[in-house]
Design a protein around this motif. Structure first.
Motif, mmCIF file in Angstrom:
data_model
loop_
_atom_site.group_PDB
_atom_site.id
_atom_site.type_symbol
_atom_site.label_atom_id
_atom_site.label_comp_id
_atom_site.label_asym_id
_atom_site.label_seq_id
_atom_site.Cartn_x
_atom_site.Cartn_y
_atom_site.Cartn_z
ATOM 1 N N ALA A 17 -10.158 11.547 -2.242
ATOM 2 C CA ALA A 17 -9.329 10.613 -1.479
ATOM 3 C C ALA A 17 -8.592 11.334 -0.349
ATOM 4 O O ALA A 17 -8.147 10.698 0.588
ATOM 5 N N ARG A 18 -8.451 12.667 -0.470
ATOM 6 C CA ARG A 18 -7.686 13.403 0.564
ATOM 7 C C ARG A 18 -8.483 13.612 1.824
ATOM 8 O O ARG A 18 -9.689 13.593 1.819
ATOM 9 N N ALA A 46 -5.612 5.414 -16.565
ATOM 10 C CA ALA A 46 -5.091 6.458 -15.675
ATOM 11 C C ALA A 46 -5.267 6.056 -14.212
ATOM 12 O O ALA A 46 -4.954 6.823 -13.307
ATOM 13 N N GLY A 47 -5.820 4.850 -13.977
ATOM 14 C CA GLY A 47 -5.887 4.331 -12.612
ATOM 15 C C GLY A 47 -7.229 4.534 -11.924
ATOM 16 O O GLY A 47 -7.365 4.243 -10.739
ATOM 17 N N LEU A 48 -8.243 4.991 -12.639
ATOM 18 C CA LEU A 48 -9.547 5.200 -12.003
ATOM 19 C C LEU A 48 -10.402 3.930 -12.105
ATOM 20 O O LEU A 48 -10.263 3.162 -13.050
ATOM 21 N N ARG A 98 -9.937 12.604 -12.708
ATOM 22 C CA ARG A 98 -8.745 12.319 -11.893
ATOM 23 C C ARG A 98 -8.607 13.320 -10.767
ATOM 24 O O ARG A 98 -8.358 12.952 -9.626
ATOM 25 N N SER A 99 -8.796 14.609 -11.084
ATOM 26 C CA SER A 99 -8.571 15.578 -10.001
ATOM 27 C C SER A 99 -9.719 15.510 -8.985
ATOM 28 O O SER A 99 -9.492 15.642 -7.791
ATOM 29 N N LEU A 100 -10.947 15.227 -9.446
ATOM 30 C CA LEU A 100 -12.050 15.088 -8.479
ATOM 31 C C LEU A 100 -11.812 13.898 -7.544
ATOM 32 O O LEU A 100 -12.034 13.983 -6.340
ATOM 33 N N PRO A 151 -16.988 1.948 -7.597
ATOM 34 C CA PRO A 151 -16.418 2.677 -8.744
ATOM 35 C C PRO A 151 -16.272 4.145 -8.360
ATOM 36 O O PRO A 151 -16.995 4.643 -7.498
ATOM 37 N N GLN A 152 -15.343 4.841 -9.000
ATOM 38 C CA GLN A 152 -15.189 6.274 -8.746
ATOM 39 C C GLN A 152 -16.091 7.088 -9.664
ATOM 40 O O GLN A 152 -16.412 8.216 -9.366
#
Ligand code: AMP
Length: 426
Positions: free
Chosen positions: A425-426, A354-356, A418-420, A329-330
């Motif tokens: 992921a980058r 939102a896709g998390l 979302r931004s975290l 999980p994120q």
């Protein structure tokens, strides 16, 4: 009460392994679709006669490996031991031959064979199946083989695999070759293994791919099927090899590569690995001009292959050296109490939409237990809401690695997560 175990030779694909299965299926879809193949799904069982006619009465599969049963109306049905016969049936039944040629289709799913189970060999196993129908050109053979190798390449397995190639000629010359082979083997019959003695009577070509050392020694000196090709089949084979060369695809010509099903003609191929012991074939295929007609359809030729998914998954498992990866999980949302749960339920839903990947506690466990669960699930973050935070309309956002935490308005939580997660992921 004793528990009920699964049937011998079948296995469960547990969540820890499922990620690798999905990787294989995704790579297959992406690769096949790039070559213009479309998915088709066919039933898991068919009339027994379809396989008897399509695969061949004298093959091991039809003789001793099929799961055949009468249904309640007394009709003989069989769980599919392979997909090609079913795909040809569907091609004929739905008039797919009117589509632009070659008609390119693929399917994936379970097959059933009553074989002796061992590592890499099961009674229910899974295949990817690909067929190109209606085009006799040898470039199709080369393209189909290239696609198979690109699929393995997409999984990072190309280096661990070898392509073996052969031509078994046309039905006429093959018949003549089989008589030559029998004439050569007969005087040595006593030296053959029991299975090959039986094959000699029923399906002599199969002696060629026996792995027993005594048989191998004899097979080594057997006449080569490649010396008996008709001029047409010979040209076809030369052309396939030249096309593979043009694409820079290495291969080993193996004149003993015949396959277990009767329907093959001309090009046959297998992809083998040295990393799986005796069950070294990861994929196999070939041309089967004449099969569609044999099953009552048009004279369209065809070529295709089947990949054994279990064996690919085994190879992938050896590659990363672990039992498989889980998707973590994120974030774990941790409400402390029922009121906080009510507030976090819509937040969790919004974050998921939102896709998390979000885990939600149910407000019944104490914080240390919840944090322990979040850690076991491998979540990098927790967002905790107790009565105090609820009153303030906030959550405590905690980095589970560093232990650092800060408060953040609940109204902004989804956006912040979302931004975290994007940054991670980058
Ligand atoms: P075949 O349909 O026999 O040409 O097999 C094609 C591929 O399916 C083989 O190369 C194997 O990778 C796989 N396969 C065939 N039989 C089994 C089995 N009993 N268990 C697992 N994989 C199999």
């Amino acid at each position: 009460m004793p528990s009920i175990k699964s049937v011998r030779g079948v296995r469960d694909i547990l969540p820890a392994e499922a990620e690798r299965w999905q990787r294989v299926e995704d790579a297959a879809r992406r690769t096949f679709e790039a070559y213009g193949y479309e998915e088709i799904r066919v039933p898991l069982f068919e009339r027994t006669e379809l396989f008897a006619r399509g695969i061949g009465d004298e093959t091991d599969i039809v003789k001793k490996e099929m799961y055949t049963f009468d249904d309640r109306s007394g009709e003989s049905l069989t769980l599919r031991p392979e997909a090609t016969a079913s795909l040809m049936r569907a091609y004929i039944e739905h008039g797919l031959h009117v589509l632009p040629k070659p008609v390119k289709i693929y399917t994936m799913g379970p097959m059933f064979r009553y074989e002796r189970p061992q590592a890499g060999r099961y009674r229910q196993f899974h295949q990817l199946d690909v067929e190109a129908l209606g085009e006799p050109h040898p470039a199709v053979d080369a393209e189909v083989i290239a696609m198979l190798l690109d699929f393995f390449g997409a999984l990072g397995l190309a280096e661990r695999l070898d392509l073996h190639l052969n031509s078994i000629g046309d039905p006429g010359t093959r018949k003549a070759y089989v008589s030559d082979l029998v004439r050569y083997l007969k005087p040595h019959e006593a030296q053959l293994c029991a299975q090959c003695r039986e094959r000699l009577a029923r399906n002599p070509l199969r002696v060629l791919d026996c792995k027993v050392p005594e048989c191998q020694a004899l097979i080594d000196k057997a006449p080569s099927i490649l010396d008996t090709l008709s001029p047409d089949a010979g040209r076809h084979f030369l052309s396939v090899k030249a096309d593979l060369d043009a694409m820079g695809i290495p291969y080993t010509v193996n004149p003993r590569l015949v396959r277990g099903l009767d329907y093959y003609v001309r090009t046959t191929f297998e992809v083998k690995t040295k990393d799986l012991g005796a069950q070294d074939a990861v994929a196999g295929g070939g041309r089967y001009d004449g099969l569609i007609e044999e099953l009552g359809g048009s004279a369209d030729p065809g070529i295709g292959f089947a990949v054994g998914i279990e064996r690919v998954v085994l190879l992938l498992g050896q590659g990363d050296g672990q039992g498989g990866e889980r998707r973590h999980p994120q974030v774990c949302l941790i409400p402390l109490g029922d009121a906080a749960l009510k507030r976090l339920l819509p937040v969790a839903r919004a974050a998921r939409r939102a896709g998390l990947r979000v885990e939600l506690g149910y407000g019944t466990r104490k914080l240390p237990k919840e944090l322990e669960r979040a850690n076991r699930l491998g979540s990098p973050l927790a967002a905790i809401v107790g009565d105090d935070e609820l009153g303030a309309g906030e959550a405590v956002l905690r980095d589970l690695k560093s232990g650092e935490q800060r408060r953040i308005p609940l109204a902004r939580l989804v956006e912040e997560l979302r931004s975290l997660s994007a940054a991670r992921a980058r």
